[in-house]
Design a protein around this motif. Structure first.
Motif, PDB file in Angstrom:
ATOM      1  N   LEU A  42      57.133 -24.160  23.148  1.00 51.01           N
ATOM      2  CA  LEU A  42      55.788 -24.456  22.671  1.00 51.01           C
ATOM      3  C   LEU A  42      55.681 -24.102  21.187  1.00 51.01           C
ATOM      4  O   LEU A  42      56.106 -23.022  20.768  1.00 51.01           O
ATOM      5  CB  LEU A  42      54.783 -23.631  23.474  1.00 51.01           C
ATOM      6  CG  LEU A  42      53.308 -23.899  23.212  1.00 51.01           C
ATOM      7  CD1 LEU A  42      52.935 -25.333  23.564  1.00 51.01           C
ATOM      8  CD2 LEU A  42      52.463 -22.923  24.025  1.00 51.01           C
ATOM      9  N   GLY A  67      53.106 -24.366  17.491  1.00 50.16           N
ATOM     10  CA  GLY A  67      51.755 -24.522  16.975  1.00 50.16           C
ATOM     11  C   GLY A  67      51.657 -25.717  16.042  1.00 50.16           C
ATOM     12  O   GLY A  67      52.568 -26.546  15.961  1.00 50.16           O
ATOM     13  N   SER A  86      54.793 -19.055  22.747  1.00 49.76           N
ATOM     14  CA  SER A  86      54.634 -18.974  24.212  1.00 49.76           C
ATOM     15  C   SER A  86      55.270 -17.717  24.801  1.00 49.76           C
ATOM     16  O   SER A  86      56.427 -17.399  24.519  1.00 49.76           O
ATOM     17  CB  SER A  86      55.272 -20.208  24.856  1.00 49.76           C
ATOM     18  OG  SER A  86      55.745 -19.919  26.147  1.00 49.76           O
ATOM     19  N   ARG A 142      54.657 -29.730  21.952  1.00 46.51           N
ATOM     20  CA  ARG A 142      53.208 -29.481  21.985  1.00 46.51           C
ATOM     21  C   ARG A 142      52.664 -29.750  23.384  1.00 46.51           C
ATOM     22  O   ARG A 142      53.211 -30.572  24.108  1.00 46.51           O
ATOM     23  CB  ARG A 142      52.491 -30.359  20.953  1.00 46.51           C
ATOM     24  CG  ARG A 142      52.349 -29.756  19.558  1.00 46.51           C
ATOM     25  CD  ARG A 142      53.665 -29.362  18.939  1.00 46.51           C
ATOM     26  NE  ARG A 142      53.557 -28.843  17.599  1.00 46.51           N
ATOM     27  CZ  ARG A 142      53.987 -29.497  16.505  1.00 46.51           C
ATOM     28  NH1 ARG A 142      54.524 -30.697  16.602  1.00 46.51           N
ATOM     29  NH2 ARG A 142      53.864 -28.928  15.320  1.00 46.51           N
ATOM     30  N   ILE A 169      44.568 -18.561  19.883  1.00 46.52           N
ATOM     31  CA  ILE A 169      45.569 -19.572  20.235  1.00 46.52           C
ATOM     32  C   ILE A 169      45.025 -20.957  19.920  1.00 46.52           C
ATOM     33  O   ILE A 169      45.724 -21.782  19.305  1.00 46.52           O
ATOM     34  CB  ILE A 169      45.968 -19.453  21.714  1.00 46.52           C
ATOM     35  CG1 ILE A 169      46.699 -18.128  21.912  1.00 46.52           C
ATOM     36  CG2 ILE A 169      46.856 -20.619  22.137  1.00 46.52           C
ATOM     37  CD1 ILE A 169      47.008 -17.785  23.308  1.00 46.52           C
ATOM     38  N   HIS A 170      43.788 -21.175  20.306  1.00 45.98           N
ATOM     39  CA  HIS A 170      43.152 -22.462  19.975  1.00 45.98           C
ATOM     40  C   HIS A 170      43.231 -22.730  18.477  1.00 45.98           C
ATOM     41  O   HIS A 170      43.405 -23.873  18.048  1.00 45.98           O
ATOM     42  CB  HIS A 170      41.697 -22.445  20.460  1.00 45.98           C
ATOM     43  CG  HIS A 170      40.976 -23.734  20.253  1.00 45.98           C
ATOM     44  ND1 HIS A 170      40.137 -23.941  19.182  1.00 45.98           N
ATOM     45  CD2 HIS A 170      40.989 -24.889  20.952  1.00 45.98           C
ATOM     46  CE1 HIS A 170      39.660 -25.180  19.251  1.00 45.98           C
ATOM     47  NE2 HIS A 170      40.154 -25.774  20.306  1.00 45.98           N
ATOM     48  N   ILE A 172      47.121 -23.865  17.429  1.00 44.97           N
ATOM     49  CA  ILE A 172      47.806 -25.024  18.020  1.00 44.97           C
ATOM     50  C   ILE A 172      47.548 -26.296  17.208  1.00 44.97           C
ATOM     51  O   ILE A 172      46.648 -26.354  16.373  1.00 44.97           O
ATOM     52  CB  ILE A 172      47.400 -25.237  19.504  1.00 44.97           C
ATOM     53  CG1 ILE A 172      45.903 -25.528  19.638  1.00 44.97           C
ATOM     54  CG2 ILE A 172      47.816 -24.030  20.350  1.00 44.97           C
ATOM     55  CD1 ILE A 172      45.461 -25.742  21.087  1.00 44.97           C
ATOM     56  N   HIS A 173      48.365 -27.293  17.477  1.00 44.01           N
ATOM     57  CA  HIS A 173      48.248 -28.575  16.789  1.00 44.01           C
ATOM     58  C   HIS A 173      46.892 -29.216  17.107  1.00 44.01           C
ATOM     59  O   HIS A 173      46.398 -29.113  18.228  1.00 44.01           O
ATOM     60  CB  HIS A 173      49.374 -29.500  17.257  1.00 44.01           C
ATOM     61  CG  HIS A 173      49.612 -30.654  16.344  1.00 44.01           C
ATOM     62  ND1 HIS A 173      48.776 -31.750  16.298  1.00 44.01           N
ATOM     63  CD2 HIS A 173      50.581 -30.869  15.431  1.00 44.01           C
ATOM     64  CE1 HIS A 173      49.234 -32.606  15.408  1.00 44.01           C
ATOM     65  NE2 HIS A 173      50.323 -32.092  14.859  1.00 44.01           N
ATOM     66  N   ASP A 221      46.382 -31.106  20.211  1.00 42.12           N
ATOM     67  CA  ASP A 221      46.363 -30.353  21.470  1.00 42.12           C
ATOM     68  C   ASP A 221      45.010 -29.716  21.772  1.00 42.12           C
ATOM     69  O   ASP A 221      44.795 -29.228  22.878  1.00 42.12           O
ATOM     70  CB  ASP A 221      47.386 -29.197  21.414  1.00 42.12           C
ATOM     71  CG  ASP A 221      48.811 -29.669  21.655  1.00 42.12           C
ATOM     72  OD1 ASP A 221      49.002 -30.851  22.010  1.00 42.12           O
ATOM     73  OD2 ASP A 221      49.730 -28.836  21.484  1.00 42.12           O
ATOM     74  N   ARG A 222      44.111 -29.680  20.767  1.00 39.55           N
ATOM     75  CA  ARG A 222      42.935 -28.808  20.884  1.00 39.55           C
ATOM     76  C   ARG A 222      41.969 -29.193  22.003  1.00 39.55           C
ATOM     77  O   ARG A 222      41.505 -28.320  22.725  1.00 39.55           O
ATOM     78  CB  ARG A 222      42.187 -28.738  19.549  1.00 39.55           C
ATOM     79  CG  ARG A 222      43.003 -27.966  18.542  1.00 39.55           C
ATOM     80  CD  ARG A 222      42.194 -27.301  17.471  1.00 39.55           C
ATOM     81  NE  ARG A 222      43.123 -26.493  16.677  1.00 39.55           N
ATOM     82  CZ  ARG A 222      43.134 -26.434  15.362  1.00 39.55           C
ATOM     83  NH1 ARG A 222      42.234 -27.102  14.665  1.00 39.55           N
ATOM     84  NH2 ARG A 222      44.021 -25.682  14.748  1.00 39.55           N
ATOM     85  N   PHE A 282      43.585 -28.287  25.318  1.00 41.96           N
ATOM     86  CA  PHE A 282      43.648 -26.843  25.507  1.00 41.96           C
ATOM     87  C   PHE A 282      42.273 -26.296  25.859  1.00 41.96           C
ATOM     88  O   PHE A 282      42.111 -25.540  26.824  1.00 41.96           O
ATOM     89  CB  PHE A 282      44.186 -26.170  24.239  1.00 41.96           C
ATOM     90  CG  PHE A 282      44.337 -24.671  24.373  1.00 41.96           C
ATOM     91  CD1 PHE A 282      45.486 -24.125  24.926  1.00 41.96           C
ATOM     92  CD2 PHE A 282      43.328 -23.819  23.944  1.00 41.96           C
ATOM     93  CE1 PHE A 282      45.618 -22.742  25.055  1.00 41.96           C
ATOM     94  CE2 PHE A 282      43.460 -22.438  24.072  1.00 41.96           C
ATOM     95  CZ  PHE A 282      44.612 -21.902  24.626  1.00 41.96           C
ATOM     96  N   ALA A 303      50.470 -15.397  17.601  1.00 36.31           N
ATOM     97  CA  ALA A 303      49.287 -16.264  17.542  1.00 36.31           C
ATOM     98  C   ALA A 303      48.019 -15.568  17.078  1.00 36.31           C
ATOM     99  O   ALA A 303      47.023 -16.234  16.799  1.00 36.31           O
ATOM    100  CB  ALA A 303      49.051 -16.892  18.916  1.00 36.31           C
TER     101      ALA A 303
END
Ligand SMILES: N[C@@H](CCC(=O)N[C@@H](CS)C(=O)NCC(=O)O)C(=O)O
Length: 238
Positions: free
Chosen positions: A14, A16, A24, A47, A125-126, A129-130, A133-134, A137, A202
């Motif tokens: 995983l 970001g 991860s 991702r 984490i939100h 991330i890319h 992905d938001r 997620f 993260a």
């Protein structure tokens, strides 16, 4: 003695928004296991929404380790695979009963430690991330927790106190020995360490007090394998 050299080892990890940010907890267990066995893998960033890229493994979560033509998913099954495939490299479990007890530590880490840490870092984490992905997620985690991400982490002091209590068995153990496995780290240690690497990579929130034996243990593991974990990219303080 026949040394089995892998023709190819690929680890899907995983990542970001920054592809070098690999946070991860489960992938960290596998990275430490590979280092323990003296193995190197090509580490491919993956991702959350790139499900089709690991569909060959028959499921949608990472880590996925591909050795030659064989795909192994689930960090615990990967550890068992490495132990079987590389019996002459340092053991991840010590012996069969060590493997059985490690299974308990892994279950504890997944069912107690990961949820307790996520109550502190989920929104961070939100943030790492890319972008693509938001939405996935947020909606999948908000469904899991039954509340908004912002509410999951709203009372930080209380959630850190919960985490501190959840760590009691680990803390008590580490008052008496350097590692969960004793004098040297084994896979059981990596099971509990992975979730701390998740937070380290993260989030900028410190989870532990400097006088906590868990802090000292984490320092030792950050230094293991020539600082493999310590030198890993983390999100920067704003
Ligand atoms: N039991 C699995 C859990 C793996 C897991 O939950 N991986 C997360 C990353 S930490 C994942 O791939 N999530 C994808 C998703 O939520 O769609 C293991 O130990 O490997």
């Amino acid at each position: 003695l026949v040394l089995l050299m892998p023709t190819s080892l690929i680890l899907y990890e995983l990542a970001g928004a920054d592809p070098n940010l690999r946070f991860s907890p489960h992938c960290w267990k596998t990275r430490m296991a590979l280092a323990h066995k003296g193995l190197e893998a090509e580490r491919r960033p993956w991702r959350f929404t790139e499900k089709e890229d690991i569909a060959f493994s028959g499921q949608g979560l990472v880590p996925v380790l591909v050795e030659d033509d064989e795909a192994v998913s689930d960090s615990w099954r990967i550890a068992e695979h490495l132990e079987r495939r590389y019996p002459d490299a340092p053991s991840l479990f010590g012996d069969e009963s060590g493997q059985a007890v490690s299974r308990f530590i892994n279950s504890w880490a997944d069912s107690v430690l990961v949820p307790a840490i996520s109550r502190v870092i989920l929104l961070d984490i939100h943030g790492v991330i890319h972008e693509k992905d938001r939405d996935y997620f947020r909606s999948s985690r908000e469904q899991r927790y039954g509340m908004r991400l912002e509410d999951v982490v709203s009372d930080r002091a209380a959630r850190l106190a919960d985490l501190g209590r959840a760590l009691a068995p680990l803390r008590t153990t580490l008052r008496q020995q350097s590692f969960i496995a004793g004098e040297r780290p084994l896979y059981a240690d990596y099971c509990a360490f992975g979730p701390f690497m998740w937070a380290r990579c993260a989030s900028t929130t410190e989870l532990l007090a400097a006088d906590d034996p868990v802090f000292t243990w984490r320092e030792r593991l950050l230094d293991a394998f020539e600082g493999l974990a310590r030198s890993a990219p983390t999100t920067q303080a704003a």
